[in-house]
Design a protein around this motif. Structure first.
Motif, PDB file in Angstrom:
ATOM      1  N   VAL A 111      -1.052  -2.435  -7.630  1.00  0.00           N
ATOM      2  CA  VAL A 111      -1.305  -3.862  -7.812  1.00  0.00           C
ATOM      3  C   VAL A 111      -0.168  -4.393  -8.876  1.00  0.00           C
ATOM      4  O   VAL A 111       0.411  -5.639  -8.721  1.00  0.00           O
ATOM      5  N   ARG A 114       3.099  -4.613  -6.899  1.00  0.00           N
ATOM      6  CA  ARG A 114       3.361  -5.507  -5.917  1.00  0.00           C
ATOM      7  C   ARG A 114       3.401  -7.078  -6.520  1.00  0.00           C
ATOM      8  O   ARG A 114       3.892  -7.827  -6.054  1.00  0.00           O
ATOM      9  N   PHE A 127      -2.764 -19.155   1.908  1.00  0.00           N
ATOM     10  CA  PHE A 127      -4.054 -19.209   1.954  1.00  0.00           C
ATOM     11  C   PHE A 127      -4.578 -20.355   2.580  1.00  0.00           C
ATOM     12  O   PHE A 127      -4.121 -21.271   2.107  1.00  0.00           O
ATOM     13  N   ILE A 141      -4.335 -14.777 -11.525  1.00  0.00           N
ATOM     14  CA  ILE A 141      -4.803 -13.369 -11.289  1.00  0.00           C
ATOM     15  C   ILE A 141      -4.110 -12.365 -12.406  1.00  0.00           C
ATOM     16  O   ILE A 141      -4.759 -11.333 -12.724  1.00  0.00           O
ATOM     17  N   HIS A 142      -2.748 -12.425 -12.536  1.00  0.00           N
ATOM     18  CA  HIS A 142      -2.112 -11.705 -13.340  1.00  0.00           C
ATOM     19  C   HIS A 142      -2.080 -12.349 -14.767  1.00  0.00           C
ATOM     20  O   HIS A 142      -1.587 -11.621 -15.632  1.00  0.00           O
TER      21      HIS A 142
ATOM     22  N   ALA B 320      -2.870 -11.747  -0.192  1.00  0.00           N
ATOM     23  CA  ALA B 320      -3.327 -11.500  -1.273  1.00  0.00           C
ATOM     24  C   ALA B 320      -2.668 -10.360  -1.904  1.00  0.00           C
ATOM     25  O   ALA B 320      -2.444 -10.198  -3.199  1.00  0.00           O
ATOM     26  N   LEU B 321      -2.810  -8.933  -1.148  1.00  0.00           N
ATOM     27  CA  LEU B 321      -2.310  -7.801  -1.759  1.00  0.00           C
ATOM     28  C   LEU B 321      -0.862  -8.151  -2.111  1.00  0.00           C
ATOM     29  O   LEU B 321      -0.422  -7.496  -3.156  1.00  0.00           O
ATOM     30  N   VAL B 323       0.760 -10.636  -3.234  1.00  0.00           N
ATOM     31  CA  VAL B 323       0.876 -11.022  -4.517  1.00  0.00           C
ATOM     32  C   VAL B 323       0.284 -10.246  -5.666  1.00  0.00           C
ATOM     33  O   VAL B 323       0.511 -10.847  -6.872  1.00  0.00           O
ATOM     34  N   GLY B 324       0.041  -9.181  -5.220  1.00  0.00           N
ATOM     35  CA  GLY B 324      -0.534  -8.378  -6.434  1.00  0.00           C
ATOM     36  C   GLY B 324      -2.091  -8.528  -6.611  1.00  0.00           C
ATOM     37  O   GLY B 324      -2.467  -8.042  -7.850  1.00  0.00           O
ATOM     38  N   ALA B 325      -2.754  -8.973  -5.741  1.00  0.00           N
ATOM     39  CA  ALA B 325      -4.107  -8.767  -5.912  1.00  0.00           C
ATOM     40  C   ALA B 325      -4.913  -7.522  -5.706  1.00  0.00           C
ATOM     41  O   ALA B 325      -4.310  -6.923  -4.776  1.00  0.00           O
ATOM     42  N   SER B 326      -5.799  -7.233  -6.419  1.00  0.00           N
ATOM     43  CA  SER B 326      -6.364  -5.965  -6.181  1.00  0.00           C
ATOM     44  C   SER B 326      -7.113  -6.136  -5.014  1.00  0.00           C
ATOM     45  O   SER B 326      -7.444  -7.165  -4.397  1.00  0.00           O
ATOM     46  N   GLN B 329     -10.156  -8.360  -5.295  1.00  0.00           N
ATOM     47  CA  GLN B 329      -9.873  -9.620  -5.636  1.00  0.00           C
ATOM     48  C   GLN B 329      -9.570 -10.283  -4.186  1.00  0.00           C
ATOM     49  O   GLN B 329      -9.856 -11.464  -3.744  1.00  0.00           O
ATOM     50  N   ALA B 330      -8.742  -9.562  -3.540  1.00  0.00           N
ATOM     51  CA  ALA B 330      -8.294  -9.916  -2.004  1.00  0.00           C
ATOM     52  C   ALA B 330      -9.775 -10.178  -1.250  1.00  0.00           C
ATOM     53  O   ALA B 330      -9.729 -11.243  -0.624  1.00  0.00           O
ATOM     54  N   HIS B 333     -12.042 -13.297  -3.520  1.00  0.00           N
ATOM     55  CA  HIS B 333     -11.332 -14.511  -3.479  1.00  0.00           C
ATOM     56  C   HIS B 333     -10.857 -15.147  -2.344  1.00  0.00           C
ATOM     57  O   HIS B 333     -10.847 -16.294  -2.147  1.00  0.00           O
ATOM     58  N   HIS B 334     -10.595 -14.385  -1.222  1.00  0.00           N
ATOM     59  CA  HIS B 334      -9.823 -14.826   0.099  1.00  0.00           C
ATOM     60  C   HIS B 334     -10.983 -14.613   1.418  1.00  0.00           C
ATOM     61  O   HIS B 334     -11.053 -15.208   2.238  1.00  0.00           O
TER      62      HIS B 334
END
Lengths: 282, 432
Positions: A111, A114, A127, A141-142, B320-321, B323-326, B329-330, B333-334
């Motif tokens: 995580v 990325r 999205f 989220i960060h 989502a992954l 941009v660094g979502a776990s 979260q992916a 959230h989505h």
């Protein structure tokens, strides 16, 4: 089959004025290695997709991966931010280091990785939320912004750097999916920038776009290379020639040849590279 | 040249006519298929129309009721003040009716018995309650009103006819004469059957209503929804998004699909063994029914959720992954919000199915006569489909029209649920 594996240390001095008519970085600028891959093998179940790929990718330069379909260039790209982890049958061997740090060790959280290594995909995939939300999601989220104002600032600067601000400033709350393909792709780039990455991976970012949108993205890539290490997979050799300073040619899961773009295009050392570039296959 | 040209043109003409023939045949096939499709729809719609017409024609008479108002003199000599409960108010009502008809009871009480068959026993209770509330009214004349008994009601609705031989109908000639006379005197009123919606089951058809069953169904459905939807959605999310794909997930998937096809009565058996015998959940309660139906609805919810999660394009997960979502979260959230319309529709369909389910409830003893509205989830209750079943099995004819009316209530309940499903879907879909 021998793998031609040039190191970055002696690559800078080979750069001369470009026949292909694009600006090159000077030797010292491209000199430092950002990503170092050593003997990377990737398996999809029983099938091996990459064979002993070893490659150095330099800081503050655009590196393009070219090669025929199914040659493993996208697979290798996805190793750099461990996107392949999400495919259950995929197994990665070998070491990949970013700034000398192995990204496949246990202590590295994919995580966090990325967030450092952003990615832009082949098909624009904003999205299904507002333009603002698309860009704000990563910082949120960060925990990169402490308040609404700070978040607004990040969103604005990211959209500006992606060259999209002027087009969307008055409709930030409208859905990102309502933009044109090229705008969506720049929105996705803004979304990646917003997290403050060091590396941006682009997997054929223009293959779904028309020539004008493509030109805009290429222009943007050229601007961004000052701040980010950019790796781009492309099907178009002309694009590789236009945007990249360094090129790596993949074939049948192997890295055949890599080096400064003009050298690869004008004076390839491997006959397969030559055949591919002159359009004999692929 | 000409010799050669003639066969060529003949061939051409031949090919042309063959081509036209084929084209004609193709058009004919298409026309035929359209006709078949149209016929299929017409047949399906006519079956639906027949079903609905039958239910409505049979049940619509439930919604009107014939009632009567009677002046009853409260003769102090006939009321035992020390034992009000033991006082025979029914006979006083019957006498009042006979007086109104200009008749007098005989020594054996035959006439008053016949009157009691026409007037609801509810009148007696009304008198009792009035006196209890205000004993001072003893000695005065009070007015009570209420529904006629079911058979008298059916006479006015034309279900019982004078033309039928006397021994074959529930009312004899004298009773019919009395009813005609009462009606002529203006004592009989026709009105909307409010009691059907405000009362629960009763042994007397004219007193029976669906309120208890509607409340029971709502409570049971609430238990089912609260259990089946969160558990089902979570199970589906785990299986689809987190579980490592392999032999075990395959086995689980096959078993969930099998569970969805298990006959519902088997769930009743399971409920009997597990919830009643092992866990001691109160029999016949909405809680028990809800638990059993939740088990039944679970596979449907899981399958619907999984397929709508599958329908979310993988590019959204990658985005989502990327941009660094776990992973969670992916998903939360989505992916799950995008799958929500499908999840909603699947869940509400499963609940609507559960609402109409009867067999497993019979198995867990929800088939008992429950004359009240359940006040708690652990109290005995009845539910709409079981109420339909009970009434359909009743011997009295008046219950049969109530069966159809209860089915209508059940259908309205389901239409409302489907409407909610559509509204929720629209709302979630509007979030692009």
């Amino acid at each position: 089959m021998t793998t031609y594996r040039p190191s970055l240390a002696n690559s800078g001095n080979s750069m001369t004025s470009s026949i292909l008519g694009h600006a090159h970085l000077s030797a010292d600028k491209a000199g430092s290695t950002k990503i170092h891959a050593d003997k990377v093998n990737v398996f999809y179940g029983e099938k091996q997709a990459l064979f002993d790929v070893s490659l150095d990718i330099s800081q503050k330069a655009v590196t393009s991966f070219i090669g025929p379909s199914g040659c493993g260039k996208s697979t290798f790209l996805r190793c750099i931010n461990r996107m392949n982890d999400t495919i259950p049958i995929c197994k990665v061997e070998g070491t990949i280091e970013i700034d000398g740090q192995d990204i496949n060790t246990r202590s590295i959280d994919p995580v966090v990785l990325r967030a450092r290594v952003g990615m832009v995909f082949q098909k624009p995939n904003p999205f299904p939320k507002s333009i603002y939300e698309n860009v704000a999601y990563g910082p949120r989220i960060h925990g990169l912004a402490t308040g609404k104002d700070e978040l607004d600032a990040i969103v604005e600067s990211s959209l500006r750097r992606a060259g999209l601000w002027d087009e969307v400033a008055d409709r930030l709350l409208q859905p990102g999916t309502g933009l044109s393909g090229g705008q969506q792709q720049r929105l996705v780039i803004a979304r990646a920038i917003a997290v403050g990455p060091e590396v941006i991976l682009m997997d054929e970012p223009c293959s779904a776009l028309d020539p004008i949108a493509t030109a805009k993205i290429e222009e943007l890539i050229d601007e961004l290379r000052e701040q980010f290490c950019i790796v781009i997979v492309t099907h178009s050799m002309a694009q590789a020639a236009r945007v990249s300073q360094r090129t790596a040619f993949f074939h049948m899961g192997r890295l055949v040849e890599s080096g400064p773009t003009d050298e690869i295009f004008t004076n390839p050392k491997d006959t397969r590279t030559q055949d591919y570039i002159t359009g004999r296959f692929g | 040249m000409t010799e050669a040209a003639i066969p060529v043109s003949a061939d051409k003409a031949k090919a042309q006519s063959a081509f036209e023939k084929r084209l004609k045949a193709r058009h004919a096939t298409e026309q035929r298929f359209r006709f078949y499709g149209l016929m299929a729809i017409v047949i399906a719609l006519s079956f639906l129309a027949i079903l609905l017409t039958r239910i409505v024609t049979q049940g619509v008479s439930t919604f009107t009721v014939h009632s009567v108002a009677i002046e009853v003199p409260l003769d102090p000599a006939r009321i035992d003040r020390t034992n009000l409960e033991g006082t025979n108010f029914d006979i006083m009502v019957a006498d009042a009716v006979l007086a109104k008809l200009g008749e007098k009871d005989d020594d054996f009480g035959t006439k008053s018995e016949k009157v009691k068959d026409l007037i609801s026993p509810d009148f007696g209770f009304q008198l009792l309650n009035m006196i209890k509330a205000n004993p001072a009214i003893i000695g005065k004349t009070v007015s009570v009103s209420g529904p006629l008994r079911a058979n008298a009601d059916l006479y006015f609705k034309g279900e019982i006819k004078r033309s039928t031989p006397e021994e074959e109908r529930k009312l004899d000639n004298q009773q019919i004469d009395w009813l005609t006379k009462l009606n002529a005197s203006g004592a009989v009123k026709t009105g909307f059957n409010v009691a059907f919606f405000t009362k629960s089951d009763s042994t007397e058809p004219e007193q029976a209503g669906v309120l208890g069953a509607v409340v029971g169904s709502a409570m049971m459905l609430m238990v089912t929804a609260l259990l089946a939807v969160p558990i089902g959605v979570m199970a589906a999310v785990y299986l689809e998004e987190f579980a490592p794909k392999g032999r075990w997930t395959d086995i689980i998937e096959v078993n969930i699909n099998n569970l969805a096809a298990v006959p519902s009565i088997v769930y009743g058996l399971l409920g009997l063994g597990l919830f009643i015998n092992a866990l001691g959940v109160p029999r016949s309660s909405p809680l028990l029914g809800g638990l059993v139906l939740a088990l039944m609805a679970l596979p449907t919810v899981i399958i619907a959720t999984r397929s709508s999660l599958k329908a979310v394009p993988p590019s959204i997960r990658e985005a989502a992954l990327g941009v660094g979502a776990s992973r969670s979260q992916a998903v939360f959230h989505h992916v799950l919000p995008l799958a929500m319309p499908g999840v909603m529709t699947g869940s509400i369909l499963a609940l609507a199915h559960a609402l109409g389910e009867t067999a497993p409830l019979l198995m867990i003893g929800m088939v008992s006569f429950v004359p009240g509205v359940p006040a708690a989830f652990t109290e005995a209750a009845t539910v709409l489909p079981v109420q339909v079943f009970i009434w359909e099995n009743a011997s009295e004819r008046a219950f049969h029209e109530r069966t159809a009316a209860a089915i209508m209530v059940l259908l309205v309940f389901m239409i409302l649920m489907n409407a909610v499903a559509i509204i929720l879907r629209r709302r979630f879909e509007r979030r692009w």
